[in-house]
Design an enzyme around this catalytic site. Structure first.
Site, PDB file in Angstrom:
ATOM      1  N   ARG A   1       0.830  -1.219   0.000  1.00  0.00           N
ATOM      2  CA  ARG A   1       0.000   0.000   0.000  1.00  0.00           C
ATOM      3  C   ARG A   1       0.861   1.265   0.000  1.00  0.00           C
ATOM      4  NH1 ARG A   1      -3.842  -3.071  -1.891  1.00  0.00           N
ATOM      5  NH2 ARG A   1      -4.452  -4.688  -0.453  1.00  0.00           N
TER       6      ARG A   1
ATOM      7  N   LYS B   1       0.441  -8.678  13.860  1.00  0.00           N
ATOM      8  CA  LYS B   1      -0.822  -8.969  13.170  1.00  0.00           C
ATOM      9  C   LYS B   1      -0.977 -10.479  13.232  1.00  0.00           C
ATOM     10  CE  LYS B   1      -2.892  -8.727   8.506  1.00  0.00           C
ATOM     11  NZ  LYS B   1      -2.805  -8.045   7.193  1.00  0.00           N
TER      12      LYS B   1
ATOM     13  N   GLU C   1      -6.252 -12.105   8.076  1.00  0.00           N
ATOM     14  CA  GLU C   1      -5.918 -12.178   6.651  1.00  0.00           C
ATOM     15  C   GLU C   1      -4.820 -13.208   6.389  1.00  0.00           C
ATOM     16  OE1 GLU C   1      -5.197  -8.032   5.577  1.00  0.00           O
ATOM     17  OE2 GLU C   1      -7.339  -7.765   5.217  1.00  0.00           O
TER      18      GLU C   1
ATOM     19  N   ARG D   1      -2.433  -6.038  17.239  1.00  0.00           N
ATOM     20  CA  ARG D   1      -3.479  -5.426  16.406  1.00  0.00           C
ATOM     21  C   ARG D   1      -4.834  -6.111  16.591  1.00  0.00           C
ATOM     22  NH1 ARG D   1      -2.677  -5.302  10.752  1.00  0.00           N
ATOM     23  NH2 ARG D   1      -3.102  -3.100  10.424  1.00  0.00           N
TER      24      ARG D   1
ATOM     25  N   LYS E   1      -7.720  -0.037  14.578  1.00  0.00           N
ATOM     26  CA  LYS E   1      -7.926   0.881  13.450  1.00  0.00           C
ATOM     27  C   LYS E   1      -9.061   1.851  13.776  1.00  0.00           C
ATOM     28  CE  LYS E   1      -6.171  -1.958   9.679  1.00  0.00           C
ATOM     29  NZ  LYS E   1      -6.374  -2.493   8.309  1.00  0.00           N
TER      30      LYS E   1
ATOM     31  N   ASP F   1     -11.981  -0.803   7.449  1.00  0.00           N
ATOM     32  CA  ASP F   1     -10.586  -0.728   6.992  1.00  0.00           C
ATOM     33  C   ASP F   1     -10.264   0.603   6.314  1.00  0.00           C
ATOM     34  OD1 ASP F   1      -8.023  -1.506   6.524  1.00  0.00           O
ATOM     35  OD2 ASP F   1      -8.478  -2.774   4.813  1.00  0.00           O
TER      36      ASP F   1
ATOM     37  N   GLU G   1      -4.470   4.261   0.830  1.00  0.00           N
ATOM     38  CA  GLU G   1      -4.839   3.024   0.143  1.00  0.00           C
ATOM     39  C   GLU G   1      -6.218   3.108  -0.499  1.00  0.00           C
ATOM     40  OE1 GLU G   1      -4.800  -0.345   2.781  1.00  0.00           O
ATOM     41  OE2 GLU G   1      -5.865  -1.637   1.365  1.00  0.00           O
TER      42      GLU G   1
ATOM     43  N   HIS H   1     -16.074   0.632   0.986  1.00  0.00           N
ATOM     44  CA  HIS H   1     -15.366  -0.511   0.412  1.00  0.00           C
ATOM     45  C   HIS H   1     -15.882  -0.882  -0.972  1.00  0.00           C
ATOM     46  CE1 HIS H   1     -12.425  -3.623   0.676  1.00  0.00           C
ATOM     47  NE2 HIS H   1     -12.305  -3.552   1.992  1.00  0.00           N
TER      48      HIS H   1
HETATM   49  C1  GCV Z   1      -0.903  -5.009   5.723  1.00  0.00           C
HETATM   50  C2  GCV Z   1      -5.919  -4.030   4.570  1.00  0.00           C
HETATM   51  C3  GCV Z   1      -4.889  -3.829   3.507  1.00  0.00           C
HETATM   52  C4  GCV Z   1      -3.746  -4.813   3.641  1.00  0.00           C
HETATM   53  C5  GCV Z   1      -3.179  -4.670   5.053  1.00  0.00           C
HETATM   54  C6  GCV Z   1      -4.290  -4.925   6.055  1.00  0.00           C
HETATM   55  C7  GCV Z   1      -3.822  -4.728   7.476  1.00  0.00           C
HETATM   56  O1  GCV Z   1      -6.608  -5.233   4.378  1.00  0.00           O
HETATM   57  O2  GCV Z   1      -5.487  -3.934   2.243  1.00  0.00           O
HETATM   58  O3  GCV Z   1      -2.772  -4.524   2.668  1.00  0.00           O
HETATM   59  O4  GCV Z   1      -2.113  -5.558   5.254  1.00  0.00           O
HETATM   60  O5  GCV Z   1      -5.331  -4.019   5.833  1.00  0.00           O
HETATM   61  O6  GCV Z   1      -4.046  -3.659   8.004  1.00  0.00           O
HETATM   62  O7  GCV Z   1      -3.259  -5.639   8.049  1.00  0.00           O
END
Ligand code: GCV
Length: 726
Positions: free
Chosen positions: A194, A313, A317, A350, A386, A391, A419, A547
């Site tokens: 990003r 993290k 994901e 996180r 966050k 996101d 992003e 989104h």
């Molecule tokens: C680093 C979003 C972004 C990802 C990022 C993720 C996160 O999904 O698209 O690139 O990954 O957030 O904050 O972990």
């Protein structure tokens, strides 16, 4: 020891000035306005202003006996010489009116008789005061620590750069957040996830032997706004960073950042004990795993005694984490916290977790996961949340975790890189977004329980506090990919120092420092910045939509896309539009995400009559014909917002074009080109979105609205396999 060669005799001043002028001419290419200097742009002030400031900067008294005080001295001389067109003299004590005397009480004992009260300044605070010292009028910069002196030095320069008077000063300041940290999503091969400003500034290949001078300028810029830490690698972490040979490289970077009060942190891959240590498991309760992490922490601290700690993290994901072993996030965070605690390190864990396998609304999942863990984390863990529940969208309501975990210190995670907001080329001042979130009232302990008061520890009495910003910094000459993106780095730092500051004031300071002190520039530029955030919301995702960006790369509109690998990565998941209506029903009768907020906020978001228009489609699914407060239908207002967004960008361009000649040609031209790109892309967003919604609702365009320039099929056929930042 202070370098006495810098103590210049007044008689040499004229010569020095003349030499400076010649040097300036000879060095012209180095002075190109390519944005490298950021807001630390110490160009000469207009003659009259310089003259009046010179009376308050006749000499510098600063014992540069430590690297941090040496940095303060170097910055003050560089700034004052540049801004005032002088060769600032130095002395061991104030010998004439107009001296600047800087130090701690130990390094500047001449300050002791002033009986300055430094108690409330803590470690990082400073005071700047006009005093009489040794019979001379002087300006004092005093602090308890060297880093406080450096922060004070930068503040004094800011006063000059922004045109504030230096007479009768009595200014005290100390940060409200303890950990003020950039998160670099930089991979070890130089790619920045990003990132839209080139490659990573960390040259892992040449480290530790070659230290790019950029690292020092990076540290200067951060220190100037009070940022005191950097996580050097991506949260999608590669365990290699924890190998000994890489730790040597990290130590080399830490050595450059240290004098500027910056600590380094690393993103830790949870499965590192398996990948690096050859263990069969990364189970946080397994004794061998715990021993491995303790050993790794000891190894790191031998190389980097002031190492900040780990950012993690986990189970998000596809990243490994404690849940792979049926352990909780608290088990995982605490295991690392225990390894770091003997060295006073911290874990930033996180809360960005959501799962495709969980059928519940993605916006609810972080709260569902973490709220039950309140009070279960070690004292050296910060939960990094966050700003919104999804996101980093152009607009989101604040995350319901803020206010919901009083026994856990929560730190804010903002994204500085854009992003979802047009990458590097769109002008969007994020100070406005940050302020909106920080000032949002959670009602966690009644009215006035703002997010700012939660993350600065005031509301729940936490000493460990922090704010993280996902960096927008890269190898581009101007660091951030555009001049105006620099303002987002700057604003993040200023708000991490004090989340109660006003975004407009910060924009005004930044403009004066970066572009011009001329009101004919400052006023229109600040107006552009302040309008820019609402503009992007309007042309991308008005009225609570979110989104809808291209799947994966997040560039451009793709509200029709249903092809993502996971349901919660598909735009159609978020807008839920059909022939009859649009919006995600998160009310009590829908996903009930509203119930995650404190009662008064939940009631407001739940009630169609009370929910702010800005969040309408975030919380409610309504018919296209729904009657808005404006008296128009939803469809009419939606289209009007899109059009308004495009019109605002046209206005930004028009305003900027009037500044031609008042801003240096290089930065003027780059911004002008980028605004042209932004206008095209804003129009594209509007047209593609409207074409798609019309394909669902079959409604005619509201009166006076122009039809999309192209067919929906045209927009759908656009593909961007090489979009940057993935
Ligand atoms: C680093 C979003 C972004 C990802 C990022 C993720 C996160 O999904 O698209 O690139 O990954 O957030 O904050 O972990």
């Amino acid at each position: 020891m202070r370098d006495q060669r810098r103590v210049r005799h007044p008689a040499l001043r004229g010569v020095a000035l003349a030499l400076l002028a010649v040097a300036a001419l000879l060095a012209r290419p180095a002075l190109a306005e390519d944005g490298y200097e950021l807001w630390l742009r110490y160009r000469p002030l207009p003659a009259a202003q310089a003259t009046s400031y010179r009376a308050h900067a006749t000499q510098l008294v600063l014992d540069a006996g430590t690297p941090t005080r040496a940095a303060a001295r170097a910055e003050l001389l560089r700034g004052l010489d540049g801004l005032l067109g002088q060769a600032t003299g130095e002395a061991k004590q104030a010998t004439r009116d107009g001296a600047i005397v800087a130090g701690t009480l130990a390094s500047a004992p001449q300050l002791v008789p002033l009986k300055l009260d430094l108690r409330a300044l803590g470690n990082d605070g400073f005071l700047i005061r006009s005093v009489t010292l040794d019979g001379h009028a002087a300006t004092v910069i005093a602090a308890n620590t060297d880093i406080g002196v450096l922060y004070g030095a930068f503040r004094l320069l800011r006063l000059v750069q922004t045109g504030q008077p230096l007479a009768q000063l009595d200014l005290r300041d100390a940060p409200r957040e303890k950990v003020r940290v950039l998160n670099h999503w930089d991979n070890l091969d130089g790619h920045v996830e990003r990132g839209y400003a080139g490659n990573s500034i960390w040259d892992w290949w040449k480290l530790p032997d070659y230290l790019d001078p950029r690292y020092t300028d990076y540290a200067r810029a951060n220190a100037s706004v009070g940022i005191n830490g950097a996580v050097l690698n991506n949260v999608n972490a590669n365990a290699t960073i924890l190998r000994h040979e890489y730790l040597l490289k990290v130590a080399a970077v830490a050595g450059v950042l240290r004098p500027y009060g910056m600590r380094v942190y690393l993103s830790a891959r949870f499965s590192a004990p398996m990948e690096l240590g050859g263990l069969k498991t990364a189970d946080p309760l397994d004794p061998a795993v715990r021993t491995w992490w303790r050993g790794k922490a000891d190894e790191i601290y031998k190389l980097i005694p002031d190492f900040g700690g780990f950012l993690v993290k986990a189970n998000s994901e596809g990243q490994p984490g404690p849940q792979d072993y049926h352990r909780s996030h608290a088990d995982g965070a605490n295991m690392l916290a225990d390894a770091l605690a003997p060295h006073s390190g911290i874990v930033m864990w996180r809360a960005f977790v959501y799962s495709n396998e969980n059928p519940d609304d993605r916006a609810k999942q972080a709260y569902t996961e973490f709220k039950p863990l309140d009070g279960q984390f070690r004292r050296n863990v910060l939960l990094q949340v966050k700003n919104g529940p999804i996101d980093f969208q152009p607009r989101e309501p604040f995350s319901p975790l803020f206010g919901a975990m009083p026994r856990t210190p929560l730190m804010m995670e903002f994204q500085v890189t854009k992003e979802y907001l047009g990458f590097a080329t769109h002008l969007v001042y994020l100070g406005a977004l940050y302020e909106e979130v920080l000032q949002a009232d959670t009602y966690a302990r009644g009215k006035g329980s703002t997010v700012a008061k939660i993350i600065d520890g005031e509301l729940d009495n936490h000493a460990l506090t922090g704010m993280a910003g996902v960096a927008n910094i890269g190898s581009d000459r101007d660091w951030c990919g555009s001049t105006f993106n620099q303002a987002n780095w700057y604003a993040f730092g200023r708000l991490a120092w004090n989340p109660a500051q006003s975004a407009r004031d910060i924009a005004t300071d930044w403009t004066r420092m970066t572009l011009s002190r001329d009101d004919a520039v400052v006023k229109p530029v600040v107006a552009m910045m302040m309008a820019s955030r609402e503009a992007v919301v309007d042309y991308m995702t008005p009225l609570g939509l979110h989104h809808l960006m291209g799947t994966g790369h997040h560039y451009g509109p793709m509200p029709w896309d249903a092809s993502g690998a996971r349901a919660d990565w598909r735009p159609v998941y978020y807008h839920r539009a059909d022939r009859n209506g649009i919006g995600f029903d998160r009310s009590r009768t829908g996903s009930n995400a509203v119930a995650q907020y404190a009662a008064p906020v939940a009631a407001q978001f739940d009630d169609l009559k009370q929910v702010p228009d800005a969040y309408l489609l975030w919380f409610h699914h309504v018919p296209w014909t729904y009657r808005m407060r404006s008296g128009h239908t939803l469809w009419e207002d939606l289209v009007a917002h899109y059009t308004h967004g495009v019109d605002e960008v046209k206005q930004l361009r028009a305003t900027w074009s009037k500044l031609q000649g008042r801003i240096d040609a290089q930065r003027y031209a780059k911004t002008a080109s980028f605004l042209a790109i932004q206008q095209n892309e804003a129009q594209w967003w509007r047209d593609a979105s409207i074409a798609y919604w019309q394909s669902l609702n079959g409604l005619p365009l509201p009166a006076g609205q122009k039809p999309p320039a192209r067919t929906l099929d045209y927009y759908k056929a656009l593909a961007f396999p090489n979009a940057p930042g993935r």
